[in-house]
Design a protein around this motif. Structure first.
Motif, PDB file in Angstrom:
ATOM      1  N   THR A 137       0.697  -1.180  -0.052  1.00 17.71           N
ATOM      2  CA  THR A 137       0.257   0.066  -0.005  1.00 17.71           C
ATOM      3  C   THR A 137       0.877   1.140  -0.098  1.00 17.71           C
ATOM      4  O   THR A 137       1.844   1.472   0.689  1.00 17.71           O
ATOM      5  CB  THR A 137      -0.753  -0.159   1.253  1.00 17.71           C
ATOM      6  OG1 THR A 137      -1.653  -1.102   1.358  1.00 17.71           O
ATOM      7  CG2 THR A 137      -1.906   1.262   1.349  1.00 17.71           C
ATOM      8  N   GLN A 153      -1.688   6.707   0.628  1.00 20.85           N
ATOM      9  CA  GLN A 153      -2.890   6.105   0.709  1.00 20.85           C
ATOM     10  C   GLN A 153      -3.153   5.722   2.126  1.00 20.85           C
ATOM     11  O   GLN A 153      -4.206   5.736   2.738  1.00 20.85           O
ATOM     12  CB  GLN A 153      -3.090   4.919  -0.228  1.00 20.85           C
ATOM     13  CG  GLN A 153      -4.486   4.263  -0.367  1.00 20.85           C
ATOM     14  CD  GLN A 153      -4.425   3.395  -1.410  1.00 20.85           C
ATOM     15  OE1 GLN A 153      -3.724   3.242  -2.204  1.00 20.85           O
ATOM     16  NE2 GLN A 153      -5.764   2.604  -1.491  1.00 20.85           N
ATOM     17  N   ARG A 174      -5.798   6.754   4.757  1.00 18.31           N
ATOM     18  CA  ARG A 174      -6.930   5.752   5.314  1.00 18.31           C
ATOM     19  C   ARG A 174      -6.771   5.816   6.976  1.00 18.31           C
ATOM     20  O   ARG A 174      -8.097   5.943   7.721  1.00 18.31           O
ATOM     21  CB  ARG A 174      -6.447   4.408   5.116  1.00 18.31           C
ATOM     22  CG  ARG A 174      -7.783   3.480   5.438  1.00 18.31           C
ATOM     23  CD  ARG A 174      -7.216   1.911   4.827  1.00 18.31           C
ATOM     24  NE  ARG A 174      -5.917   1.673   5.385  1.00 18.31           N
ATOM     25  CZ  ARG A 174      -5.255   0.187   5.015  1.00 18.31           C
ATOM     26  NH1 ARG A 174      -5.818  -0.343   4.271  1.00 18.31           N
ATOM     27  NH2 ARG A 174      -4.342   0.064   5.795  1.00 18.31           N
TER      28      ARG A 174
END
Length: 337
Positions: A6, A10, A14
Motif C-alpha cells: 500500500t 494512501q 486511510r
C-alpha cells in the motif's frame, strides 16, 4: 504471486479517515449518553418548577403534613408518600422470596421439559399491562380478600375483632393490633395494593434471577454436588454468592417499578387521603393521587400534584442510588477477598 504494498500516502489517508470516523462515532455515543442525562434532569426540573408554588406556600411542612383539602387549598404529601413506600415495601417482602424460589426451581430443580414453558409463561406475565392486574385486583382479589383473608387478620391480630375479644397476640405484641385493626368493610386497602404489586413484580424479578442463575459455571455446581452438598446448599453457598450483585440489582429494579406503579394501585388502594396505621384501611399513593386528581386540578392543587411528582422522582432516585451503593460495596468486598 507478489502482493503490492500500500502506498504510504494512501495508508496515511486511510488512517486519517479512520481516526475521523472514530471521533464522530465517539461524539455520537456521547450525545446519546448526555441525552439520557438531560432527560433525567429535565424531568426533575420540570416537576420541581411545576411544584414551586406548593413548596413556596407550605415550605417543609408540605412534606410532613397529612392534610389534603382542595376546598381550602391545604395540601400535604405525607399520606401519598407513606402509601407509596408502605405498599412498595409490602410488595418487595412478598415478592423477593417467591421470586427466588421460582428462579431456583427453574434453574436447579425443574425437569428440562418443564423449564422452557414455565419460563416463557413468566416472561409473558411480566409483559401484561398493569391495568389488567388492577382489574383483577378490584373485581376478583379484593372481594376474596374481604371475605376470606381480612376477617382472619382483624380477629386474630387486630385491635377491633368482631367478637370484641382481643387475641393474645393483639393484646401482648405492641402495635400489631393497630396494624391489623380496622372498621373498613371492603377489600381495597394498603395490604391489598401491596399484594397486587407483589404479583406484578414477581415475574419481573424471577425472570431476572433465573437469567443470572444460569450464568453460574456448571463446574462450580457439579463440584459442590460431588462434595455432598444438597441443592439448597449449592443455591445458598454457590449460586447466590456468585450472582449476588445482579440479584440485588434486579430486586431494586422491581422496587423501582412498584414505587411508580399507577393504574394497578389506583384500582385497589382505596384512594383515601387519610393517614391510618392499619394496613387494612384504604390509603393513597403518589401515583394514584396524581392519576385521580390531575385532570381537574388547577392553581395550587395542580402545583401540589406536581410537587408530589417531584417527590416520587426523588424517592425513586434515592432507592436506585442505594442500590448502586450496595452493589459498589459488594464489588469492593469481593475484590478484597
Amino acid at each position: 504471486m507478489s502482493h503490492q504494498a500500500t502506498p504510504p500516502a494512501q495508508a496515511d489517508r486511510r488512517d486519517l479517515r479512520d481516526a475521523r470516523n472514530d471521533r464522530w462515532f465517539a461524539r455520537l455515543l456521547k450525545v446519546c449518553a448526555l441525552l439520557v442525562l438531560a432527560s433525567l434532569i429535565g424531568a426533575a426540573g420540570a416537576t420541581l418548577w411545576g411544584g414551586r408554588q406548593a413548596f413556596a406556600t407550605f415550605g417543609w411542612h408540605f412534606l410532613v403534613s397529612d392534610a389534603w383539602d382542595p376546598g381550602n387549598d391545604v395540601y400535604g404529601a405525607l399520606v401519598p408518600v407513606y402509601g407509596t413506600v408502605v405498599t412498595s415495601v409490602i410488595a418487595l417482602v412478598l415478592a423477593v422470596p417467591m421470586s427466588f424460589g421460582i428462579a431456583l426451581y427453574l434453574s436447579e430443580v425443574a425437569p428440562a421439559w418443564l423449564r422452557t414453558p414455565v419460563a416463557s409463561a413468566i416472561e409473558l406475565l411480566a409483559g401484561i399491562p398493569s391495568i389488567i392486574y388492577g382489574m383483577w385486583g378490584l373485581f376478583i382479589f379484593a372481594p376474596f380478600f374481604a371475605e376470606h383473608i381480612k376477617p382472619f387478620f382483624t380477629n386474630h391480630l387486630g385491635d377491633k375483632p368482631d367478637d370484641g375479644q382481643l387475641s393474645w397476640i393483639a393484646a401482648h405484641v405492641p402495635f400489631i393490633g393497630k396494624l391489623f385493626g380496622t372498621d373498613y368493610p371492603f377489600g381495597a386497602g394498603v395490604l391489598t395494593a401491596g399484594i397486587v404489586l407483589a404479583v406484578m413484580i414477581i415475574p419481573f424479578i424471577s425472570s431476572v434471577m433465573r437469567e443470572v442463575f444460569q450464568t453460574v459455571p456448571t463446574r462450580l455446581k457439579e463440584s459442590a454436588y460431588a462434595l455432598g452438598s444438597t441443592t439448597w446448599e449449592v443455591a445458598w453457598d454457590i449460586v447466590l454468592p456468585y450472582t449476588r450483585s445482579a440479584v440485588i440489582g434486579g430486586i431494586f429494579l422491581g422496587l423501582g417499578r412498584a414505587l411508580g406503579e399507577t393504574m394497578a394501585v389506583t384500582f385497589v388502594l382505596g384512594n383515601t387521603l387519610r393517614l391510618s396505621p392499619s394496613l387494612l384501611d384504604p390509603g393513597a399513593s403518589i401515583a394514584s393521587t396524581i392519576a385521580n386528581q390531575f385532570s381537574e386540578a388547577v392553581g395550587l392543587q395542580k402545583s401540589a400534584l406536581m410537587a408530589l411528582a417531584f417527590l416520587l422522582f426523588v424517592v425513586t432516585f434515592f432507592v436506585l442510588l442505594a442500590a448502586r451503593w450496595m452493589l459498589r460495596r459488594l464489588a469492593f468486598r469481593e475484590g478484597n477477598r
